[in-house]
Write a protein that holds these residues in place. Sequence first.
Motif, mmCIF file in Angstrom:
data_model
loop_
_atom_site.group_PDB
_atom_site.id
_atom_site.type_symbol
_atom_site.label_atom_id
_atom_site.label_comp_id
_atom_site.label_asym_id
_atom_site.label_seq_id
_atom_site.Cartn_x
_atom_site.Cartn_y
_atom_site.Cartn_z
ATOM 1 N N ASP A 1 0.827 -1.210 0.000
ATOM 2 C CA ASP A 1 0.000 0.000 0.000
ATOM 3 C C ASP A 1 0.865 1.266 0.000
ATOM 4 O O ASP A 1 0.482 2.292 -0.567
ATOM 5 N N SER A 2 2.059 1.184 0.614
ATOM 6 C CA SER A 2 2.940 2.360 0.630
ATOM 7 C C SER A 2 3.396 2.738 -0.774
ATOM 8 O O SER A 2 3.733 3.899 -1.031
ATOM 9 N N LEU A 3 3.439 1.753 -1.679
ATOM 10 C CA LEU A 3 3.867 2.035 -3.057
ATOM 11 C C LEU A 3 2.883 2.972 -3.749
ATOM 12 O O LEU A 3 3.269 3.816 -4.550
ATOM 13 N N ASP A 4 1.600 2.789 -3.442
ATOM 14 C CA ASP A 4 0.566 3.575 -4.127
ATOM 15 C C ASP A 4 0.764 5.058 -3.871
ATOM 16 O O ASP A 4 0.609 5.887 -4.747
ATOM 17 N N ALA A 5 1.144 5.372 -2.610
ATOM 18 C CA ALA A 5 1.324 6.777 -2.261
ATOM 19 C C ALA A 5 2.663 7.309 -2.771
ATOM 20 O O ALA A 5 2.831 8.510 -2.953
ATOM 21 N N GLY A 6 3.626 6.405 -3.001
ATOM 22 C CA GLY A 6 4.987 6.850 -3.300
ATOM 23 C C GLY A 6 5.285 7.156 -4.755
ATOM 24 O O GLY A 6 6.216 7.886 -5.060
ATOM 25 N N GLY A 7 4.526 6.587 -5.670
ATOM 26 C CA GLY A 7 4.718 6.890 -7.085
ATOM 27 C C GLY A 7 5.932 6.217 -7.704
ATOM 28 O O GLY A 7 6.603 5.394 -7.085
ATOM 29 N N SER A 8 6.234 6.595 -8.949
ATOM 30 C CA SER A 8 7.238 5.868 -9.722
ATOM 31 C C SER A 8 8.659 6.129 -9.237
ATOM 32 O O SER A 8 9.528 5.264 -9.328
ATOM 33 N N LYS A 9 8.905 7.316 -8.657
ATOM 34 C CA LYS A 9 10.257 7.584 -8.143
ATOM 35 C C LYS A 9 10.584 6.587 -7.027
ATOM 36 O O LYS A 9 11.685 6.030 -6.950
ATOM 37 N N MET A 10 9.585 6.352 -6.182
ATOM 38 C CA MET A 10 9.783 5.426 -5.075
ATOM 39 C C MET A 10 10.048 4.009 -5.612
ATOM 40 O O MET A 10 10.969 3.331 -5.161
ATOM 41 N N LEU A 11 9.274 3.589 -6.573
ATOM 42 C CA LEU A 11 9.445 2.237 -7.125
ATOM 43 C C LEU A 11 10.845 2.067 -7.729
ATOM 44 O O LEU A 11 11.524 1.069 -7.483
ATOM 45 N N GLU A 12 11.285 3.057 -8.487
ATOM 46 C CA GLU A 12 12.630 2.975 -9.093
ATOM 47 C C GLU A 12 13.710 2.857 -8.026
ATOM 48 O O GLU A 12 14.660 2.078 -8.162
ATOM 49 N N GLN A 13 13.571 3.641 -6.956
ATOM 50 C CA GLN A 13 14.588 3.613 -5.898
ATOM 51 C C GLN A 13 14.566 2.280 -5.148
ATOM 52 O O GLN A 13 15.610 1.749 -4.769
#
Length: 338
Positions: free
Chosen positions: A78-90
């Motif tokens: 669920d934290s991914l949803d709020a974090g967006g693509s920058k978060m996923l890449e990191q």
Amino acid sequence: MPIASDTLNLNAVLVAVSAASRVAGRAAAERGSLADLLKDDRSPVTVADLAVQVAITAGMRAAGVPHADRLVGEEGSDSLDAGGSKMLEQIIRLAGEALVDADLPSAAPTREAEVRELLDAGGLDPAAEGRDVFWSLDPIDGTKGFLRGQQFALALGLVEGDSPVVGFLGCPHLPLEVAEDYGTADSTGSIYAGVVGEGARAGGTDATAMASLTPIAVSPTPPDGRVRVCLSYEKAHGDQDRTSAALEATGVSTTPIRIDSQCKYAMVASGRADLYLRLAREGYREKSWDHAAGCAVVRAAGGVVESATGEPLRIAGRWVDAPGGIVVRTPSVEVPAH
Ligand code: AMP
Ligand code: MG
């Protein structure tokens, strides 16, 4: 039946914890450029929290560590949803670095769906899913310390029934030796591993084999009779009035060592503190990932981990059962009823 530790592939777990601890230490140094957000309960979560959970889960699975298909983990997708693509890449970058370091490059996730599955594997509810043995993981315990550049810990414990039996603490900013001030980041960090009934060991964050770690134990008695006590850095994480009363009743006259995270368990397990008091505020329920690993390491080192009412600390799935709070101590220090 008690778990045979030689069936758990603990060297592989240590390799994963070491590699993830090194990456978490590097992430702390570049924390200003990492994506972070507040969860619904207002607690902070960073890319490092998510990346370490992904790396440890993927690493344990790839190494064939038992019980790694599902675990009790603090973070979820669920934290991914709020974090967006920058978060996923990191997350993909940091988890990949840890898995390459652990010599498991093919375990590194490259797609969002894989990252989501790995995070959601941390949603185990042991009672509902009929699991008597499970890993409990706090990828970055003490996120507030991480964000201040101070202490935090990667905490991974194996629970059997209601008892923590194996624990690993990766402490990227905690020195192995006694320090004047634990509020600053040590450059090398330390790792602690304990198997209840078999002993506890410690070493650097470059450790790759349990046998290469040095045995540790709780202090026999406080030096010069002066009890050294660890408390949370965050005063809001404990009832300060009850804590002061308990310290007075125990005869503690030293200045408390305030450190974030399960590094406090490492301090007691390695004999650098004699007592860690965590007397909860009314209404707060402790989570299993905040205590399972530390509890196993301290018990393996000969220490006592109990509730404020003197009962052994018990794990209840995703929660901790410790009425009134948690007392962690060398057996020679007794805390009178308070
Ligand atoms: P510490 O640094 O030892 O205080 O522990 C950090 C952990 O405290 C975090 O991982 C949180 O899960 C937990 N925590 C958050 N709020 C509270 C609270 N009000 N009381 C006790 N623990 C808390
Ligand atoms: Mg935590």
